[in-house]
Design a protein around this motif. Structure first.
Motif, PDB file in Angstrom:
ATOM      1  N   MET A 117       0.823  -1.205   0.000  1.00 56.79           N
ATOM      2  CA  MET A 117       0.000   0.000   0.000  1.00 56.79           C
ATOM      3  C   MET A 117       0.861   1.260   0.000  1.00 56.79           C
ATOM      4  O   MET A 117       0.518   2.251  -0.661  1.00 56.79           O
ATOM      5  CB  MET A 117      -0.952   0.002   1.195  1.00 56.79           C
ATOM      6  N   SER A 118       1.971   1.231   0.703  1.00 56.10           N
ATOM      7  CA  SER A 118       2.876   2.388   0.702  1.00 56.10           C
ATOM      8  C   SER A 118       3.405   2.651  -0.696  1.00 56.10           C
ATOM      9  O   SER A 118       3.488   3.812  -1.139  1.00 56.10           O
ATOM     10  CB  SER A 118       4.046   2.151   1.661  1.00 56.10           C
ATOM     11  N   MET A 119       3.765   1.594  -1.422  1.00 55.03           N
ATOM     12  CA  MET A 119       4.226   1.747  -2.800  1.00 55.03           C
ATOM     13  C   MET A 119       3.138   2.355  -3.671  1.00 55.03           C
ATOM     14  O   MET A 119       3.397   3.253  -4.493  1.00 55.03           O
ATOM     15  CB  MET A 119       4.645   0.378  -3.354  1.00 55.03           C
ATOM     16  N   ILE A 120       1.913   1.891  -3.488  1.00 56.80           N
ATOM     17  CA  ILE A 120       0.785   2.395  -4.277  1.00 56.80           C
ATOM     18  C   ILE A 120       0.538   3.874  -3.993  1.00 56.80           C
ATOM     19  O   ILE A 120       0.352   4.681  -4.914  1.00 56.80           O
ATOM     20  CB  ILE A 120      -0.479   1.558  -3.989  1.00 56.80           C
ATOM     21  N   PHE A 121       0.540   4.249  -2.712  1.00 61.62           N
ATOM     22  CA  PHE A 121       0.322   5.654  -2.367  1.00 61.62           C
ATOM     23  C   PHE A 121       1.436   6.542  -2.916  1.00 61.62           C
ATOM     24  O   PHE A 121       1.181   7.644  -3.408  1.00 61.62           O
ATOM     25  CB  PHE A 121       0.215   5.825  -0.853  1.00 61.62           C
ATOM     26  N   ASN A 122       2.681   6.081  -2.841  1.00 63.70           N
ATOM     27  CA  ASN A 122       3.784   6.874  -3.379  1.00 63.70           C
ATOM     28  C   ASN A 122       3.625   7.109  -4.872  1.00 63.70           C
ATOM     29  O   ASN A 122       3.852   8.213  -5.370  1.00 63.70           O
ATOM     30  CB  ASN A 122       5.121   6.186  -3.095  1.00 63.70           C
ATOM     31  N   GLU A 123       3.232   6.058  -5.595  1.00 62.73           N
ATOM     32  CA  GLU A 123       3.054   6.215  -7.038  1.00 62.73           C
ATOM     33  C   GLU A 123       1.865   7.110  -7.361  1.00 62.73           C
ATOM     34  O   GLU A 123       1.897   7.902  -8.313  1.00 62.73           O
ATOM     35  CB  GLU A 123       2.894   4.837  -7.694  1.00 62.73           C
ATOM     36  N   SER A 124       0.816   7.018  -6.552  1.00 64.29           N
ATOM     37  CA  SER A 124      -0.333   7.912  -6.718  1.00 64.29           C
ATOM     38  C   SER A 124       0.072   9.368  -6.468  1.00 64.29           C
ATOM     39  O   SER A 124      -0.305  10.272  -7.217  1.00 64.29           O
ATOM     40  CB  SER A 124      -1.457   7.503  -5.758  1.00 64.29           C
ATOM     41  N   LEU A 125       0.858   9.590  -5.420  1.00 65.84           N
ATOM     42  CA  LEU A 125       1.339  10.941  -5.101  1.00 65.84           C
ATOM     43  C   LEU A 125       2.295  11.458  -6.173  1.00 65.84           C
ATOM     44  O   LEU A 125       2.377  12.662  -6.411  1.00 65.84           O
ATOM     45  CB  LEU A 125       2.034  10.941  -3.746  1.00 65.84           C
ATOM     46  N   ARG A 126       3.019  10.548  -6.815  1.00 69.00           N
ATOM     47  CA  ARG A 126       3.909  10.975  -7.893  1.00 69.00           C
ATOM     48  C   ARG A 126       3.104  11.437  -9.099  1.00 69.00           C
ATOM     49  O   ARG A 126       3.356  12.504  -9.667  1.00 69.00           O
ATOM     50  CB  ARG A 126       4.842   9.817  -8.303  1.00 69.00           C
ATOM     51  N   LEU A 127       2.112  10.645  -9.490  1.00 62.78           N
ATOM     52  CA  LEU A 127       1.324  10.965 -10.685  1.00 62.78           C
ATOM     53  C   LEU A 127       0.347  12.110 -10.456  1.00 62.78           C
ATOM     54  O   LEU A 127       0.159  12.964 -11.326  1.00 62.78           O
ATOM     55  CB  LEU A 127       0.557   9.718 -11.142  1.00 62.78           C
ATOM     56  N   GLU A 179       5.763  -0.517  -8.348  1.00 58.41           N
ATOM     57  CA  GLU A 179       7.010  -1.239  -8.076  1.00 58.41           C
ATOM     58  C   GLU A 179       8.233  -0.345  -8.137  1.00 58.41           C
ATOM     59  O   GLU A 179       9.314  -0.739  -7.677  1.00 58.41           O
ATOM     60  CB  GLU A 179       7.171  -2.420  -9.047  1.00 58.41           C
ATOM     61  N   ARG A 180       8.085   0.868  -8.681  1.00 54.74           N
ATOM     62  CA  ARG A 180       9.204   1.823  -8.665  1.00 54.74           C
ATOM     63  C   ARG A 180       9.709   2.025  -7.237  1.00 54.74           C
ATOM     64  O   ARG A 180      10.885   2.291  -7.012  1.00 54.74           O
ATOM     65  CB  ARG A 180       8.752   3.190  -9.181  1.00 54.74           C
ATOM     66  N   PHE A 181       8.770   1.960  -6.288  1.00 50.47           N
ATOM     67  CA  PHE A 181       9.090   2.278  -4.896  1.00 50.47           C
ATOM     68  C   PHE A 181       9.322   1.027  -4.046  1.00 50.47           C
ATOM     69  O   PHE A 181       9.282   1.104  -2.816  1.00 50.47           O
ATOM     70  CB  PHE A 181       7.965   3.116  -4.291  1.00 50.47           C
ATOM     71  N   SER A 182       9.565  -0.109  -4.683  1.00 54.76           N
ATOM     72  CA  SER A 182       9.718  -1.356  -3.932  1.00 54.76           C
ATOM     73  C   SER A 182      10.916  -1.332  -2.981  1.00 54.76           C
ATOM     74  O   SER A 182      10.926  -2.042  -1.969  1.00 54.76           O
ATOM     75  CB  SER A 182       9.857  -2.547  -4.894  1.00 54.76           C
ATOM     76  N   GLU A 183      11.925  -0.504  -3.296  1.00 53.11           N
ATOM     77  CA  GLU A 183      13.093  -0.396  -2.420  1.00 53.11           C
ATOM     78  C   GLU A 183      13.218   0.993  -1.807  1.00 53.11           C
ATOM     79  O   GLU A 183      14.311   1.424  -1.439  1.00 53.11           O
ATOM     80  CB  GLU A 183      14.364  -0.743  -3.208  1.00 53.11           C
ATOM     81  N   GLY A 184      12.096   1.701  -1.709  1.00 54.17           N
ATOM     82  CA  GLY A 184      12.087   3.003  -1.055  1.00 54.17           C
ATOM     83  C   GLY A 184      12.223   4.160  -2.033  1.00 54.17           C
ATOM     84  O   GLY A 184      12.510   3.974  -3.218  1.00 54.17           O
ATOM     85  N   VAL A 185      12.016   5.355  -1.507  1.00 57.33           N
ATOM     86  CA  VAL A 185      12.031   6.569  -2.331  1.00 57.33           C
ATOM     87  C   VAL A 185      13.424   6.859  -2.868  1.00 57.33           C
ATOM     88  O   VAL A 185      13.598   7.233  -4.032  1.00 57.33           O
ATOM     89  CB  VAL A 185      11.503   7.776  -1.524  1.00 57.33           C
ATOM     90  N   ALA A 186      14.453   6.695  -2.032  1.00 56.10           N
ATOM     91  CA  ALA A 186      15.820   7.013  -2.458  1.00 56.10           C
ATOM     92  C   ALA A 186      16.214   6.185  -3.671  1.00 56.10           C
ATOM     93  O   ALA A 186      16.775   6.702  -4.643  1.00 56.10           O
ATOM     94  CB  ALA A 186      16.790   6.795  -1.309  1.00 56.10           C
ATOM     95  N   LYS A 187      15.904   4.883  -3.618  1.00 56.53           N
ATOM     96  CA  LYS A 187      16.239   4.002  -4.741  1.00 56.53           C
ATOM     97  C   LYS A 187      15.414   4.358  -5.971  1.00 56.53           C
ATOM     98  O   LYS A 187      15.923   4.339  -7.103  1.00 56.53           O
ATOM     99  CB  LYS A 187      15.982   2.555  -4.334  1.00 56.53           C
ATOM    100  N   ALA A 188      14.138   4.675  -5.758  1.00 54.82           N
ATOM    101  CA  ALA A 188      13.255   5.004  -6.883  1.00 54.82           C
ATOM    102  C   ALA A 188      13.723   6.247  -7.625  1.00 54.82           C
ATOM    103  O   ALA A 188      13.568   6.359  -8.847  1.00 54.82           O
ATOM    104  CB  ALA A 188      11.826   5.214  -6.381  1.00 54.82           C
TER     105      ALA A 188
END
Length: 258
Positions: A117-127, A179-188
């Motif tokens: 869910m954290s990955m999904i929210f991050n991608e939603s916040l990105r888009l 999945e961009r955020f699977s290893e955290g924001v820094a890695k993404a």
């Protein structure tokens, strides 16, 4: 407008007076242990230089109400939209929720473990970041890279542009890929943290960030426990900026009970 403004101010001032009455009677934590309590303690600070006015308390409360209501609403709306389109990710999120909570209400320990869910929210916040640009005013002359910015200048940081820059995110920048955020924001972001700033960055990062994410996780988890959903055929994609980025005609979805 004046009547509404007075009504809001009177409502907040009334809450303040009740808190002050409790504190004056010696009740423990009379001012309260929440954000308003912190403001009231500052209002009654013995150091005049640290003291804040009632008007400042009212303004802070209005800001927090708006920030906590509108931005979280925007995040949930666009996340529901994206998951209604991508039912595979919706199912992944549901599996995670049911594994952690079953049909019970979400609990604090489980919320911290919602990686999908954290990955999904991050991608939603990105888009679809609720706020498309951040505004800062320079108090003194500063240097930004090779540029010298004079004092008293408003600087607009276009986070929407940064979130959609192929230089940071690749050619599939407009594709929903949690999945961009699977290893955290820094890695993404390949350690380019400025490429993802839905809540700002540095010492002026939004103080309500953690609260907004927890609130959103609880709401989405409870929806996923009860329903699957698909986008209504009547949906018209029309994002607009009206204080926050919102769907102009809403996000109509078809709910299916589980």
């Amino acid at each position: 407008m004046e009547k509404l403004e007075k009504g809001v101010r009177d409502t907040i001032a009334g809450i303040v007076r009740k808190r002050e009455s409790k504190a004056m009677t010696g009740e423990a934590d009379g001012f309260g242990r929440d954000f308003l309590g912190v403001l009231l303690k500052a209002h009654h600070d013995t150091d005049e230089n640290q003291r804040i006015s009632i008007d400042e308390i009212v303004d802070e409360c209005k800001t927090f109400y708006f920030a906590g209501q509108e931005t979280t609403n925007s995040l949930l709306a666009w996340t529901i939209f994206l998951l209604a389109l991508d039912t595979d990710w919706q199912e992944e999120a549901r599996k995670e929720v049911l594994q952690l909570f079953g049909k019970e209400n979400p609990n604090p320990d489980g919320l911290n473990k919602l990686k999908t869910m954290s990955m999904i929210f991050n991608e939603s916040l990105r888009l679809y970041p609720p706020v498309v640009s951040l505004i800062r005013e320079t108090e003194k002359e500063v240097r930004l890279g090779k540029m010298v910015v004079p004092a008293n200048v408003e600087v607009h940081v276009p986070n929407l542009s940064l979130h959609h820059d192929p230089k940071y995110w690749g050619e599939d920048v407009n594709v929903f890929k949690p999945e961009r955020f699977s290893e955290g924001v820094a890695k993404a972001t390949n350690n380019n943290m400025v490429a993802f700033i839905p809540f700002g960055l540095g010492p002026r990062t939004c103080v309500g960030m953690n609260f907004a994410i927890v609130e959103s996780k609880i709401a989405l988890a409870m929806i996923l426990q009860r329903y699957s959903f698909t986008l209504s055929p009547g949906y018209v994609h029309s994002p607009i900026q009206f204080m926050t980025v919102r769907p102009q005609r809403g996000v109509p979805v078809i709910l299916h009970s589980l």
